[in-house]
Structure formats: structure tokens, C-alpha cells
Design an enzyme around this catalytic site. Structure first.
Site, PDB file in Angstrom:
ATOM      1  N   LYS A   1      13.089  24.550  -2.720  1.00 33.02           N
ATOM      2  CA  LYS A   1      11.762  24.275  -2.244  1.00 33.02           C
ATOM      3  C   LYS A   1      11.652  22.844  -1.751  1.00 33.02           C
ATOM      4  O   LYS A   1      10.768  22.503  -0.977  1.00 33.02           O
ATOM      5  CB  LYS A   1      10.731  24.487  -3.363  1.00 33.02           C
ATOM      6  CG  LYS A   1      10.695  25.873  -3.925  1.00 33.02           C
ATOM      7  CD  LYS A   1       9.713  25.959  -5.076  1.00 33.02           C
ATOM      8  CE  LYS A   1       9.806  27.299  -5.768  1.00 33.02           C
ATOM      9  NZ  LYS A   1       9.063  27.307  -7.016  1.00 33.02           N
ATOM     10  N   GLY A   2      12.545  22.001  -2.217  1.00 34.04           N
ATOM     11  CA  GLY A   2      12.435  20.560  -1.994  1.00 34.04           C
ATOM     12  C   GLY A   2      12.381  20.110  -0.554  1.00 34.04           C
ATOM     13  O   GLY A   2      11.708  19.143  -0.232  1.00 34.04           O
TER      14      GLY A   2
ATOM     15  N   GLU B   1      18.103  19.350   3.949  1.00 40.81           N
ATOM     16  CA  GLU B   1      18.021  19.195   2.497  1.00 40.81           C
ATOM     17  C   GLU B   1      17.219  17.942   2.156  1.00 40.81           C
ATOM     18  O   GLU B   1      17.216  16.980   2.929  1.00 40.81           O
ATOM     19  CB  GLU B   1      19.442  19.113   1.926  1.00 40.81           C
ATOM     20  CG  GLU B   1      19.556  18.856   0.443  1.00 40.81           C
ATOM     21  CD  GLU B   1      19.013  19.960  -0.452  1.00 40.81           C
ATOM     22  OE1 GLU B   1      17.802  20.281  -0.347  1.00 40.81           O
ATOM     23  OE2 GLU B   1      19.771  20.479  -1.281  1.00 40.81           O
ATOM     24  N   ASP B   2      16.553  17.973   1.011  1.00 40.96           N
ATOM     25  CA  ASP B   2      15.779  16.803   0.599  1.00 40.96           C
ATOM     26  C   ASP B   2      16.669  15.650   0.174  1.00 40.96           C
ATOM     27  O   ASP B   2      16.458  14.515   0.560  1.00 40.96           O
ATOM     28  CB  ASP B   2      14.761  17.155  -0.490  1.00 40.96           C
ATOM     29  CG  ASP B   2      15.367  17.818  -1.724  1.00 40.96           C
ATOM     30  OD1 ASP B   2      16.597  18.069  -1.763  1.00 40.96           O
ATOM     31  OD2 ASP B   2      14.605  18.111  -2.662  1.00 40.96           O
TER      32      ASP B   2
ATOM     33  N   ASP C   1      23.082  14.479  -3.199  1.00 41.34           N
ATOM     34  CA  ASP C   1      23.355  13.805  -4.454  1.00 41.34           C
ATOM     35  C   ASP C   1      24.837  14.001  -4.790  1.00 41.34           C
ATOM     36  O   ASP C   1      25.695  13.342  -4.220  1.00 41.34           O
ATOM     37  CB  ASP C   1      22.416  14.403  -5.507  1.00 41.34           C
ATOM     38  CG  ASP C   1      22.399  13.672  -6.834  1.00 41.34           C
ATOM     39  OD1 ASP C   1      23.308  12.878  -7.112  1.00 41.34           O
ATOM     40  OD2 ASP C   1      21.469  13.903  -7.620  1.00 41.34           O
TER      41      ASP C   1
ATOM     42  N   LYS D   1      22.365   9.836  -1.847  1.00 37.96           N
ATOM     43  CA  LYS D   1      22.687   9.081  -3.063  1.00 37.96           C
ATOM     44  C   LYS D   1      24.207   9.102  -3.250  1.00 37.96           C
ATOM     45  O   LYS D   1      24.738   9.838  -4.076  1.00 37.96           O
ATOM     46  CB  LYS D   1      21.976   9.732  -4.250  1.00 37.96           C
ATOM     47  CG  LYS D   1      21.882   8.874  -5.478  1.00 37.96           C
ATOM     48  CD  LYS D   1      21.319   9.598  -6.678  1.00 37.96           C
ATOM     49  CE  LYS D   1      19.942  10.168  -6.523  1.00 37.96           C
ATOM     50  NZ  LYS D   1      19.435  10.760  -7.771  1.00 37.96           N
TER      51      LYS D   1
ATOM     52  N   PHE E   1      16.362   8.982 -10.230  1.00 32.81           N
ATOM     53  CA  PHE E   1      15.766  10.294 -10.051  1.00 32.81           C
ATOM     54  C   PHE E   1      14.437  10.083  -9.336  1.00 32.81           C
ATOM     55  O   PHE E   1      13.607   9.290  -9.778  1.00 32.81           O
ATOM     56  CB  PHE E   1      15.547  10.994 -11.399  1.00 32.81           C
ATOM     57  CG  PHE E   1      15.214  12.441 -11.244  1.00 32.81           C
ATOM     58  CD1 PHE E   1      16.222  13.395 -11.140  1.00 32.81           C
ATOM     59  CD2 PHE E   1      13.892  12.873 -11.173  1.00 32.81           C
ATOM     60  CE1 PHE E   1      15.923  14.738 -10.983  1.00 32.81           C
ATOM     61  CE2 PHE E   1      13.585  14.210 -11.012  1.00 32.81           C
ATOM     62  CZ  PHE E   1      14.606  15.147 -10.921  1.00 32.81           C
TER      63      PHE E   1
ATOM     64  N   ASP F   1      10.827  17.360  -6.899  1.00 27.77           N
ATOM     65  CA  ASP F   1      10.069  17.642  -8.116  1.00 27.77           C
ATOM     66  C   ASP F   1      10.796  17.259  -9.390  1.00 27.77           C
ATOM     67  O   ASP F   1      11.983  16.954  -9.395  1.00 27.77           O
ATOM     68  CB  ASP F   1       9.775  19.141  -8.180  1.00 27.77           C
ATOM     69  CG  ASP F   1      11.010  19.958  -8.538  1.00 27.77           C
ATOM     70  OD1 ASP F   1      10.942  20.740  -9.507  1.00 27.77           O
ATOM     71  OD2 ASP F   1      12.048  19.827  -7.864  1.00 27.77           O
TER      72      ASP F   1
ATOM     73  N   ARG G   1       5.706  17.560  -6.415  1.00 32.49           N
ATOM     74  CA  ARG G   1       6.104  17.841  -5.032  1.00 32.49           C
ATOM     75  C   ARG G   1       5.053  17.360  -4.031  1.00 32.49           C
ATOM     76  O   ARG G   1       5.373  17.023  -2.907  1.00 32.49           O
ATOM     77  CB  ARG G   1       6.334  19.339  -4.826  1.00 32.49           C
ATOM     78  CG  ARG G   1       7.558  19.878  -5.512  1.00 32.49           C
ATOM     79  CD  ARG G   1       7.821  21.312  -5.046  1.00 32.49           C
ATOM     80  NE  ARG G   1       8.778  21.997  -5.882  1.00 32.49           N
ATOM     81  CZ  ARG G   1      10.097  21.896  -5.764  1.00 32.49           C
ATOM     82  NH1 ARG G   1      10.616  21.121  -4.847  1.00 32.49           N
ATOM     83  NH2 ARG G   1      10.896  22.562  -6.568  1.00 32.49           N
TER      84      ARG G   1
END
Length: 181
Positions: free
Chosen positions: A43-44, A99-100, A103, A131, A152, A159, A165
Site C-alpha cells: 500500500k505504501g 516503490e515507497d 531498504d 536507504k 524508520f 506506515d 500513511r
């Protein structure tokens, strides 16, 4: 209007919008005269994909995938599983996986393998946040909004246990998050 943040802000709504517009211009230039399919990771990435699409001056369609690797915690469990695959064929099409945050690289590496099996003409990766200090898989995004340290983050679609969000800014997660209501 998006919810203002009571948390420490890493990037403001204005900074985010400026950078997303820049990414949209680069994508428009890279694929000039062609159509593209944006595949968002739910959902990000939904908010990032929507804003990015408004800045892409090309014929553009959307699709979505959903994966799970975090559960309700703040660290990946290391296992990525596909929950929802794309709905439409991307064979022979220009595809940008949106993608948000990039990582560990586990999710995007997994999704790149899945989408490659659909035989796109081109597959590129766009991540709002990168990141690199957490990377476990050797993967890089073609389009990156911001490179961030190992914190984070929440807001702008990202979220913690499905909360935050809707924050307009990208914020640092407090050391001890508020208890769930």
C-alpha cells in the site's frame, strides 16, 4: 487536505512534491513519445505513484502488486511473499515498478524477478526513498527521490502497523510509537 505531522519531519510536503515533479520530468524525457505502465507496490507506494503519474507527460496506465515482508513490525522478516500480482499483461511494454522505499532490496529484487517473467520491453525501478545502508540484495533504483540514513520513516503512504500513511510529510518514527487506539 493531508494531515499535518506532530512528529519530527525528515521531508516536508513541499520538498516531496518538488522532487516528485523532478522525477516525473526525467521519466517523461527518458520515455519521450512512448507509453509506460506504472506498477505500484501496495500500500505504501500508492500516494507516490498517484503524485508521480500527474507529473509524467506520457500515455500512462497503472497496475498494482502487493507483497508482505514486514508484518506489523519495523523490520523485515526477510521473507517476501506475493499477495497480489498484476492484473494486465505487461509483455512488450515499458514498465516502471514504483516503490515507497528501497531498504534491504529483498522486496524489489523479488518483484523484479516476478515482473521479468511477464516479459516487459523495459523494466525500471522508481523508489521515493533509498536507504543503501540496509541493502542485503545488490539492487539499485533507476529513479530515486531521496537517499536517507537508517531511520524508520512514516507518512506519505508509509506506515507503522497501518497507521500514519495519511501524514503529508515524511517523518521519523518516534522511539516508542503511540499506543494503538
Amino acid at each position: 487536505m493531508a494531515t499535518p505531522s506532530p512528529l519530527p519531519i525528515l521531508y516536508t510536503q513541499a520538498q516531496i512534491q518538488t522532487r516528485v515533479a523532478e522525477l516525473g520530468a526525467v521519466i517523461s524525457r527518458d520515455f519521450a513519445g512512448q507509453s509506460i505502465v506504472l506498477v505500484g507496490v501496495l500500500k505504501g507506494a500508492a500516494i507516490f505513484l498517484a503524485d508521480l503519474a500527474r507529473h509524467i507527460q506520457l500515455d500512462c496506465t497503472f497496475d498494482f502488486v502487493s507483497v508482505s515482508s514486514y508484518g506489523k513490525g519495523t523490520t523485515s522478516n526477510g521473507q517476501v511473499k506475493l499477495i497480489k500480482d498484476i492484473d494486465e499483461s505487461i509483455e512488450g511494454k515499458n514498465v516502471i515498478l514504483v516503490e515507497d522505499i528501497l531498504d534491504t532490496g529483498l522486496t524489489l529484487s523479488f518483484l523484479r524477478k516476478i515482473l521479468t517473467q511477464h516479459h516487459p520491453r523495459v523494466l525500471r525501478l522508481a523508489a521515493l526513498l533509498d536507504k543503501p545502508s540496509r541493502r542485503l540484495e545488490p539492487i539499485e533504483a533507476d529513479y530515486v527521490g531521496f537517499q536517507i540514513p537508517n531511520h524508520f520513516v512514516i507518512g506519505y503512504g508509509m506506515d507503522f502497523a497501518e497507521r500514519y500513511r495519511n501524514l503529508a510529510d515524511i517523518c521519523l518514527m518516534p522511539a516508542s510509537p503511540e499506543p494503538s487506539a
